[in-house]
Design a protein around this motif. Structure first.
Motif, PDB file in Angstrom:
ATOM      1  N   LYS A   1     -30.367  68.939 -51.753  1.00 22.16           N
ATOM      2  CA  LYS A   1     -30.811  67.855 -52.635  1.00 22.16           C
ATOM      3  C   LYS A   1     -32.191  67.314 -52.253  1.00 22.16           C
ATOM      4  O   LYS A   1     -32.801  66.584 -53.040  1.00 22.16           O
TER       5      LYS A   1
ATOM      6  N   TYR B   1     -34.847  67.769 -54.846  1.00 12.02           N
ATOM      7  CA  TYR B   1     -34.945  66.843 -55.973  1.00 12.02           C
ATOM      8  C   TYR B   1     -35.752  65.602 -55.603  1.00 12.02           C
ATOM      9  O   TYR B   1     -36.401  64.999 -56.463  1.00 12.02           O
ATOM     10  N   PHE B   2     -35.729  65.209 -54.319  1.00 13.17           N
ATOM     11  CA  PHE B   2     -36.593  64.118 -53.881  1.00 13.17           C
ATOM     12  C   PHE B   2     -38.056  64.512 -54.054  1.00 13.17           C
ATOM     13  O   PHE B   2     -38.895  63.705 -54.464  1.00 13.17           O
TER      14      PHE B   2
ATOM     15  N   THR C   1     -38.979  64.212 -57.639  1.00 16.55           N
ATOM     16  CA  THR C   1     -39.076  62.810 -58.044  1.00 16.55           C
ATOM     17  C   THR C   1     -40.406  62.203 -57.610  1.00 16.55           C
ATOM     18  O   THR C   1     -41.097  61.539 -58.396  1.00 16.55           O
TER      19      THR C   1
ATOM     20  N   VAL D   1     -39.472  63.096 -63.285  1.00 11.60           N
ATOM     21  CA  VAL D   1     -38.667  62.040 -62.662  1.00 11.60           C
ATOM     22  C   VAL D   1     -37.281  61.985 -63.298  1.00 11.60           C
ATOM     23  O   VAL D   1     -36.260  61.904 -62.600  1.00 11.60           O
ATOM     24  N   ARG D   2     -37.229  62.059 -64.624  1.00 14.36           N
ATOM     25  CA  ARG D   2     -35.943  62.005 -65.328  1.00 14.36           C
ATOM     26  C   ARG D   2     -35.022  63.147 -64.896  1.00 14.36           C
ATOM     27  O   ARG D   2     -33.853  62.931 -64.557  1.00 14.36           O
ATOM     28  N   ASP D   3     -35.545  64.369 -64.898  1.00 19.84           N
ATOM     29  CA  ASP D   3     -34.711  65.527 -64.546  1.00 19.84           C
ATOM     30  C   ASP D   3     -34.260  65.465 -63.088  1.00 19.84           C
ATOM     31  O   ASP D   3     -33.120  65.826 -62.762  1.00 19.84           O
ATOM     32  N   SER D   4     -35.143  65.023 -62.203  1.00 16.34           N
ATOM     33  CA  SER D   4     -34.795  64.953 -60.783  1.00 16.34           C
ATOM     34  C   SER D   4     -33.742  63.885 -60.515  1.00 16.34           C
ATOM     35  O   SER D   4     -32.804  64.103 -59.737  1.00 16.34           O
ATOM     36  N   VAL D   5     -33.882  62.726 -61.161  1.00 16.32           N
ATOM     37  CA  VAL D   5     -32.895  61.659 -60.988  1.00 16.32           C
ATOM     38  C   VAL D   5     -31.538  62.102 -61.523  1.00 16.32           C
ATOM     39  O   VAL D   5     -30.493  61.840 -60.912  1.00 16.32           O
ATOM     40  N   HIS D   6     -31.531  62.797 -62.652  1.00 17.07           N
ATOM     41  CA  HIS D   6     -30.277  63.320 -63.196  1.00 17.07           C
ATOM     42  C   HIS D   6     -29.601  64.254 -62.197  1.00 17.07           C
ATOM     43  O   HIS D   6     -28.375  64.201 -62.001  1.00 17.07           O
TER      44      HIS D   6
ATOM     45  N   LEU E   1     -30.061  64.321 -58.886  1.00 18.67           N
ATOM     46  CA  LEU E   1     -29.634  63.545 -57.722  1.00 18.67           C
ATOM     47  C   LEU E   1     -28.337  62.797 -58.004  1.00 18.67           C
ATOM     48  O   LEU E   1     -27.501  62.618 -57.100  1.00 18.67           O
ATOM     49  N   MET E   2     -28.155  62.365 -59.247  1.00 18.80           N
ATOM     50  CA  MET E   2     -26.945  61.614 -59.612  1.00 18.80           C
ATOM     51  C   MET E   2     -25.859  62.528 -60.166  1.00 18.80           C
ATOM     52  O   MET E   2     -24.841  62.061 -60.672  1.00 18.80           O
TER      53      MET E   2
END
Length: 337
Positions: free
Chosen positions: A74, A77-78, A81, A196-201, A203-204
């Motif tokens: 993960k 993904y940081f 972001t 940012v949107r894709d990475s946060v998705h 990560l969550m």
């Protein structure tokens, strides 16, 4: 092999991005063009992002340990972001500078030299971006794919700069330079937001429809008698590693040993055909004789209705958390054989 390829791609990205940064600032020094300045400012983001990606790739390549039982994937993904945030910040700065240039005016010189340098940089960015996306997809590296898409967007902004400078050269209207810079800012803002949107998705652990569809295809291609239904499927993405949890319905008369052996073989077959590394954890549910119409297991001694058709492993079916209403009042369990 994959890790070495990812690290090499990150090194290439850092080296080429640094070289292009120097080229673009030389072009800005020669021309004083606001559009070229915006392109050069984005290249600073490219270098920072490439450096961060190299570090993150080193972290994400570490195996799972006691403190990180799901691995370090993960971390990629940081990286995506932070890269998206940097791009968005660059877009804001470019927009501010472009508006100031439109209001106060500016002088531009040596357009021919500046155009030649930016054209060369744009072509190099396009080739680098395609290379990084290709290597990232082959190596299942989210960080490299994100960097590649960013570099490709840089080539698009270089094209906007070229159009703006060309308009200035042929019309003599200097404001086209600042307008081109504003166009660059708009493209960067969209790219940064999407990253940012894709990475946060990710990560969550937001549901990925395309990924579940690919898993459904692997389930279908490796289906075997006794795997009656799969539902309540969830996926945790950790870089190139996928952790898949699901409920699988099997014949109720299977012993614990038989159910374990059959589902373990099914898991192994599926992961060999899945496009990422990973593992599957199945929660085993007994059929309770409500799935007879969907079970193709031969010589079933407890069947109460004939087999009609298999339940397809569709997205809706795999992600459904529900059980048939009959399971609320199931019949007595069969004797184990």
């Amino acid at each position: 092999m994959q890790t070495a390829r990812i690290k090499f791609g990150a090194l290439v990205s850092l080296s080429v991005s640094t070289l292009l940064l120097i080229v673009k600032f030389i072009a800005y020094y020669l021309t004083h063009s606001q559009a070229i300045f915006s392109d050069a400012l984005e290249s600073i983001v490219n270098v920072v992002a490439a450096s961060l990606a190299l570090f993150v790739i080193y972290i994400s390549s570490k195996p799972a340990d006691r403190n990180h039982p799901y691995g370090h994937g993960k971390a990629e993904y940081f990286s995506s972001t932070v890269e998206g945030a940097l791009i968005s910040f660059a877009a804001v700065m470019i927009g501010i500078e472009s508006v100031n240039a439109l209001v106060s005016g500016q002088s531009i010189s040596r357009l021919d030299t500046g155009l030649a340098l930016i054209v060369a940089a744009g072509v190099a960015n396009a080739l680098l971006g395609l290379y990084l996306v290709n290597i990232g997809k082959k190596s299942q590296s989210a960080a490299l794919v994100a960097s590649g898409k960013h570099v490709l967007s840089d080539s698009y902004t270089s094209a906007a700069v070229i159009v703006g400078l060309g308009a200035v050269k042929f019309t003599g209207i200097r404001e086209f330079d600042a307008v081109a810079a504003l166009a660059v800012a708009a493209v960067l803002a969209f790219t940064g937001f999407r990253l940012v949107r894709d990475s946060v998705h990710a990560l969550m652990d937001a549901e990925d429809t395309a990924l579940v569809d690919r898993i459904a295809k692997a389930f279908t291609e490796n289906r075997q008698p006794g795997i009656i239904r799969i539902h309540h499927t969830r996926v945790i993405r950790a870089g190139k590693y996928h952790h898949i949890d699901a409920h699988v319905v099997v014949p109720e008369f299977w012993s614990v040993s038989t159910a374990h052996e059959q589902t373990a073989q099914f898991e192994a077959d599926v992961m060999q055909n899945h496009d990422h590394q990973g593992e599957i954890h199945f929660h085993i549910d007994p059929c309770r004789r409500v799935y007879c119409h969907a079970c193709d297991l031969e010589d079933c001694k407890i069947r109460r209705e004939p087999f009609a058709a298999l339940i397809p492993f569709s997205f809706a079916e795999l992600t459904s958390p529900t059980e048939p209403e009959e399971l609320q009042h199931p019949p007595p369990p069969a004797n184990l054989v």
